[in-house]
Design an enzyme around this catalytic site. Structure first.
Site, mmCIF file in Angstrom:
data_model
loop_
_atom_site.group_PDB
_atom_site.id
_atom_site.type_symbol
_atom_site.label_atom_id
_atom_site.label_comp_id
_atom_site.label_asym_id
_atom_site.label_seq_id
_atom_site.Cartn_x
_atom_site.Cartn_y
_atom_site.Cartn_z
ATOM 1 N N CYS A 185 -8.030 -31.266 -16.557
ATOM 2 C CA CYS A 185 -8.547 -29.939 -16.930
ATOM 3 C C CYS A 185 -7.496 -28.946 -17.375
ATOM 4 O O CYS A 185 -7.599 -28.395 -18.477
ATOM 5 C CB CYS A 185 -9.331 -29.347 -15.763
ATOM 6 S SG CYS A 185 -10.906 -30.134 -15.537
ATOM 7 N N LEU A 242 -14.316 -27.589 -9.678
ATOM 8 C CA LEU A 242 -14.000 -28.622 -8.681
ATOM 9 C C LEU A 242 -12.586 -29.148 -8.883
ATOM 10 O O LEU A 242 -12.203 -29.489 -9.994
ATOM 11 C CB LEU A 242 -14.979 -29.795 -8.817
ATOM 12 C CG LEU A 242 -16.463 -29.431 -8.836
ATOM 13 C CD1 LEU A 242 -17.299 -30.679 -9.107
ATOM 14 C CD2 LEU A 242 -16.867 -28.789 -7.522
ATOM 15 N N THR A 259 -17.322 -28.349 -19.581
ATOM 16 C CA THR A 259 -16.487 -27.226 -20.029
ATOM 17 C C THR A 259 -16.558 -27.113 -21.548
ATOM 18 O O THR A 259 -16.187 -28.044 -22.264
ATOM 19 C CB THR A 259 -15.031 -27.451 -19.575
ATOM 20 O OG1 THR A 259 -15.036 -27.541 -18.153
ATOM 21 C CG2 THR A 259 -14.130 -26.308 -20.010
ATOM 22 N N GLY A 297 8.075 -27.533 -10.086
ATOM 23 C CA GLY A 297 8.426 -28.948 -10.095
ATOM 24 C C GLY A 297 8.148 -29.587 -11.434
ATOM 25 O O GLY A 297 8.503 -29.037 -12.487
HETATM 26 C C1 UDX Z 1 -8.324 -27.921 -11.822
HETATM 27 C C2 UDX Z 1 -8.887 -26.611 -11.276
HETATM 28 O O1 UDX Z 1 -8.214 -26.304 -10.035
HETATM 29 C C3 UDX Z 1 -10.389 -26.719 -11.075
HETATM 30 O O2 UDX Z 1 -10.906 -25.479 -10.626
HETATM 31 C C4 UDX Z 1 -11.023 -27.103 -12.404
HETATM 32 O O3 UDX Z 1 -12.387 -27.158 -12.371
HETATM 33 C C5 UDX Z 1 -10.444 -28.429 -12.863
HETATM 34 O O4 UDX Z 1 -9.025 -28.288 -13.007
HETATM 35 P P1 UDX Z 1 -7.633 -30.282 -10.849
HETATM 36 O O5 UDX Z 1 -7.472 -30.755 -12.261
HETATM 37 O O6 UDX Z 1 -8.286 -31.196 -9.873
HETATM 38 O O7 UDX Z 1 -8.471 -28.918 -10.818
HETATM 39 O O8 UDX Z 1 -6.163 -29.935 -10.341
HETATM 40 P P2 UDX Z 1 -5.420 -28.797 -9.522
HETATM 41 O O9 UDX Z 1 -5.474 -29.056 -8.073
HETATM 42 O O10 UDX Z 1 -5.813 -27.431 -9.955
HETATM 43 O O11 UDX Z 1 -3.902 -29.102 -10.005
HETATM 44 C C6 UDX Z 1 -3.582 -29.153 -11.386
HETATM 45 C C7 UDX Z 1 -2.141 -29.560 -11.597
HETATM 46 O O12 UDX Z 1 -1.255 -28.488 -11.272
HETATM 47 C C8 UDX Z 1 -1.629 -30.747 -10.785
HETATM 48 O O13 UDX Z 1 -0.836 -31.564 -11.623
HETATM 49 C C9 UDX Z 1 -0.783 -30.123 -9.705
HETATM 50 O O14 UDX Z 1 0.233 -30.991 -9.242
HETATM 51 C C10 UDX Z 1 -0.182 -28.943 -10.463
HETATM 52 N N1 UDX Z 1 0.214 -27.837 -9.606
HETATM 53 C C11 UDX Z 1 -0.717 -27.194 -8.839
HETATM 54 C C12 UDX Z 1 1.551 -27.396 -9.617
HETATM 55 O O15 UDX Z 1 2.388 -27.954 -10.332
HETATM 56 N N2 UDX Z 1 1.882 -26.331 -8.846
HETATM 57 C C13 UDX Z 1 0.975 -25.679 -8.060
HETATM 58 O O16 UDX Z 1 1.382 -24.712 -7.391
HETATM 59 C C14 UDX Z 1 -0.359 -26.119 -8.057
#
Ligand code: UDX
Length: 457
Positions: free
Chosen positions: A284, A168, A129, A277
């Site tokens: 990321c 991802l 990135t 929450g």
């Molecule tokens: C993210 C992006 O989804 C992905 O496309 C990118 O390439 C990398 O960053 P990731 O870091 O694995 O992926 O996490 P993700 O599942 O998106 O969740 C990020 C954070 O948001 C987590 O802490 C999760 O608990 C929080 N979250 C997610 C919320 O607080 N509320 C939600 O509704 C969704």
């Protein structure tokens, strides 16, 4: 086609394994000797469901191998995929040193050995990135190091720089790679946008063997770079929106989970990324949001909305502490049992996990903290050592606790044995920092339930 993937972290390793699974010959390159040793034995060096099995399978099929030899791999491969880390650097900007090192090596080593580089086109695909304009910088670095290695004045070999951002999610990375919702390729030369593919587009479709149902977007380098940041910043915006509304719902006696659920049926809105929450963490979303704000500033812009998104998220740990303080009156001397440490379920990753500032503040305020997480205990121990008590199971930390605090919505925490919890806790209080339990169900078992942005009973 032979492919060398630089960087065997979450992105690089998932990409290497996925491409091998698609039938390519892939070499994973990393500088970490311990990581390489584990990988050569077929062991995934981090927690990611499904990767172990496919690493072993592709090692056995001889489609996947690992090495630290950057020079050999660049000489032998048609395609270089750069998937090294771009951590938060000075003034929150992305630290590009690792990416530009791979670019420099590519230019330098391409010149050595045989004359093959003169005939064959090579691809430098960047998955790390990076801020807008980096792919152009990558080309400059490659050309410069090629010319200085060959002591030439002008001949530049035939290679293309491609920007191919990853989307991802940790915990489902493999499935996201094999079945993506879209694939973005930023190209130096504009795509023909006609039904006949350019030579590079044909090469890419031979490497990334997706079926026709997967949308493949060919665009400019700069657009591709921005698409990645924009996607993560938008997801972060949705979460902060839900969290801001959660605070409002709580104040006026409404329930954010019911509000978001109903909103989500509007096809223009959808249900994802509206869960309120403890806030978003991970490797990321926070980093990319900060980087976009910082690079916006560099471009002379004040990205106000994104700053607010960041501010709302930075305040989430305080919000959880406020809920605890309001209920327990004082934190000093209280035993708090914490379920969940990782930034989200199905990973052991603690990067920017909300559990860290929350537990630090609890300790600072004199609480006794007992923790359990299905995957992140070892990593958490490295950070907190003896400052917190580590359980052996979710129920093992509950005895005589004044509160059960949930900070990660692991599936197993969503269906607990309430009778057992009730018997163990000194005070029947559950603070659900991820809104993953049903208040009615919890209250039925005789607990006081406090969610985030949910109606107080
Ligand atoms: C993210 C992006 O989804 C992905 O496309 C990118 O390439 C990398 O960053 P990731 O870091 O694995 O992926 O996490 P993700 O599942 O998106 O969740 C990020 C954070 O948001 C987590 O802490 C999760 O608990 C929080 N979250 C997610 C919320 O607080 N509320 C939600 O509704 C969704």
């Amino acid at each position: 086609m032979k492919i060398a993937v630089f960087g065997c972290g979450y992105t690089g390793l998932t990409t290497a394994v996925g491409l091998a699974e698609m039938g390519n010959l892939v070499l994973g390159i990393d500088t970490d000797a311990a990581k390489l040793a584990a990988l050569k034995r077929g062991r995934c060096p981090f927690f990611e469901p499904g990767l172990d099995k496919l690493i072993k399978r592709n090692l056995a099929r001889k489609r996947l191998s690992f090495s630290s030899d950057a020079e050999r791999s660049i000489l032998d491969s048609d395609v270089i995929i750069c998937a090294v880390a771009t951590p938060r650097g000075r003034r929150n900007r992305a630290d590009l040193r690792a990416v530009l090192k791979v670019a420099g090596d590519f230019g330098r080593f391409m010149a050595g050995g045989t004359d093959a580089y003169k005939k064959n086109q090579k691809l430098f695909i960047n998955k790390s990135t990076v801020p807008v304009g980096t792919s152009e910088k990558i080309r400059q670095v490659i050309e410069k190091s090629f010319l200085s290695a060959t002591k030439r004045k002008e001949f530049i070999p035939n290679f293309s720089v491609i920007s191919n951002p990853e989307f991802l999610r940790e915990g489902t990375a493999l499935d996201d790679f094999m079945n993506p919702d879209r694939v973005v390729f930023g190209l130096e030369q504009a795509s023909s946008h006609s039904s006949s593919k350019t030579k590079i587009e044909i090469m890419l479709s031979k490497i990334f063997r997706y079926d026709d149902s997967v949308p493949i977007i060919y665009t400019s380098l700069r657009n591709a770079e921005i698409i990645k940041y924009a996607s993560n910043a938008f997801l972060a915006t949705r979460i902060s929106f839900a969290n801001e509304l959660a605070d409002y719902c709580e104040k006026v006696g409404a329930d954010i989970t019911e509000v978001a659920y109903a909103m989500g049926f509007d096809p223009r809105i959808g249900h994802n990324y509206l869960q309120s929450g403890a806030g978003f963490g991970g490797s990321c979303l926070p980093k990319d949001l900060h980087a976009l704000i910082a690079h916006g500033k560099k471009a002379g812009l004040n990205l106000r909305l994104l700053k607010a998104v960041k501010h709302i998220n930075d305040r989430r740990p305080d919000r959880i502490l406020e809920v605890l303080r309001n209920e327990l009156l004082k934190i000093r001397g209280k035993k708090i049992a914490v379920w969940g440490l990782s930034f989200k379920p199905n990973t052991d990753d603690l990067r920017d996990a909300p559990s860290i500032p929350i537990i630090r503040a609890l300790l600072k305020n004199g609480a006794k903290v007992h923790v359990f997480d299905p995957a992140a205990m070892n990593k958490f121990r490295e950070l907190f050592q003896t400052k917190v008590n580590f359980g052996t199971s979710a129920t093992s930390i509950l005895k005589d606790a004044d509160c059960l605090l949930i900070l990660t919505d692991w599936r197993e925490f969503g269906t607990p044995d309430f009778a057992k919890i009730k018997k163990a806790l000194r005070n029947p209080l559950i603070v659900d920092g991820r809104n993953c339990l049903s208040p009615a169900e919890v209250q039925k078992h005789g607990f006081k339930y406090l969610g985030i942005g949910r109606r107080r009973a």
